[in-house]
Design a protein around this motif. Structure first.
Motif, PDB file in Angstrom:
ATOM      1  N   ASP A 169       0.794  -1.226   0.000  1.00 37.02           N
ATOM      2  CA  ASP A 169       0.000   0.000   0.000  1.00 37.02           C
ATOM      3  C   ASP A 169       0.829   1.279   0.000  1.00 37.02           C
ATOM      4  N   HIS A 170       2.136   1.165   0.287  1.00 39.81           N
ATOM      5  CA  HIS A 170       2.963   2.368   0.386  1.00 39.81           C
ATOM      6  C   HIS A 170       4.238   2.314  -0.445  1.00 39.81           C
ATOM      7  N   GLY A 229       1.978   9.343  -2.134  1.00 40.07           N
ATOM      8  CA  GLY A 229       2.404   8.633  -0.932  1.00 40.07           C
ATOM      9  C   GLY A 229       3.092   7.310  -1.174  1.00 40.07           C
ATOM     10  N   TYR A 230       3.432   7.000  -2.412  1.00 38.98           N
ATOM     11  CA  TYR A 230       4.151   5.759  -2.697  1.00 38.98           C
ATOM     12  C   TYR A 230       5.653   6.014  -2.717  1.00 38.98           C
TER      13      TYR A 230
END
Length: 198
Positions: free
Chosen positions: A54-55, A85-86
């Motif tokens: 997710d990140h 936000g990745y």
């Protein structure tokens, strides 16, 4: 009054359920979008593999391209899709190195399977496993075998020699010779405390 309370409760529950479904749909869409971005990148560049959560996004590409260029393209496509936000990590890999790692990973799995089958017939091979080691182009491949025996056991050296003999016999098969491709290698047998026996 009771009808109004019941109606309000029904409306609140309906809104709550619909918001939960929307957030699940949003999360699914996010993953689908990231998947699409990575598929686009794979179509544009020589991608070896990629993974993510997710990140984070991790990608290996052939060293025929600049890793920074691929990273910039991934970040741009994520930005265009409003995905922030990745952390993106792209690594350029030497294809000879990747190919050697792949071959020795297969060899490792064949050794593991051999001892799983032997374990059924001979109790002495119970809990004998392999462990992956770093493979480099320059150094001999290390074939690491973990055993349940202690180095201090008087029969440890003999046991390690038997295991080494089994691995060397496996390496004489046509399939294994093809995988080894003449690479230098060293077989190391470890005790249960990860100390070399041989």
């Amino acid at each position: 009054m009771k009808r109004i309370k019941a109606c309000l409760l029904f409306i609140c529950v309906t809104l709550l359920l619909s918001s939960c479904q929307t957030s699940k749909a949003d999360a699914k869409d996010k993953h689908e979008i990231v998947g699409d971005v990575l598929e686009n990148i794979s179509a544009q560049y020589p991608v070896i593999n990629y993974t993510g959560d997710d990140h984070n996004i991790w990608m290996d590409v052939e060293d025929t391209v600049q890793a920074s260029e691929v990273k910039k393209e991934i970040q741009q496509q994520l930005k265009e899709n409003h995905l922030n936000g990745y952390n993106v990590s792209v690594r350029a890999r030497d294809m000879k190195q990747v190919e050697k790692e792949h071959r020795w990973s297969l060899i490792d799995s064949y050794i593991f399977e051999k001892f799983r089958k032997k374990e059924k017939d001979e109790e002495k091979y119970k809990d004998v496993t392999t462990k992956l080691t770093n493979i480099t182009l320059e150094d001999p491949a290390i074939v690491a075998i973990s055993t349940p025996i202690m180095n201090s056991d008087p029969k440890a050296k003999e046991y390690a020699a038997q295991i080494q003999k089994e691995v060397e016999a496996l390496f004489q098969s046509k399939k294994m010779k093809k995988l080894i491709e003449g690479d230098a290698y060293k077989i190391v047998i470890y005790d249960e405390q990860d100390q070399p026996i041989n």
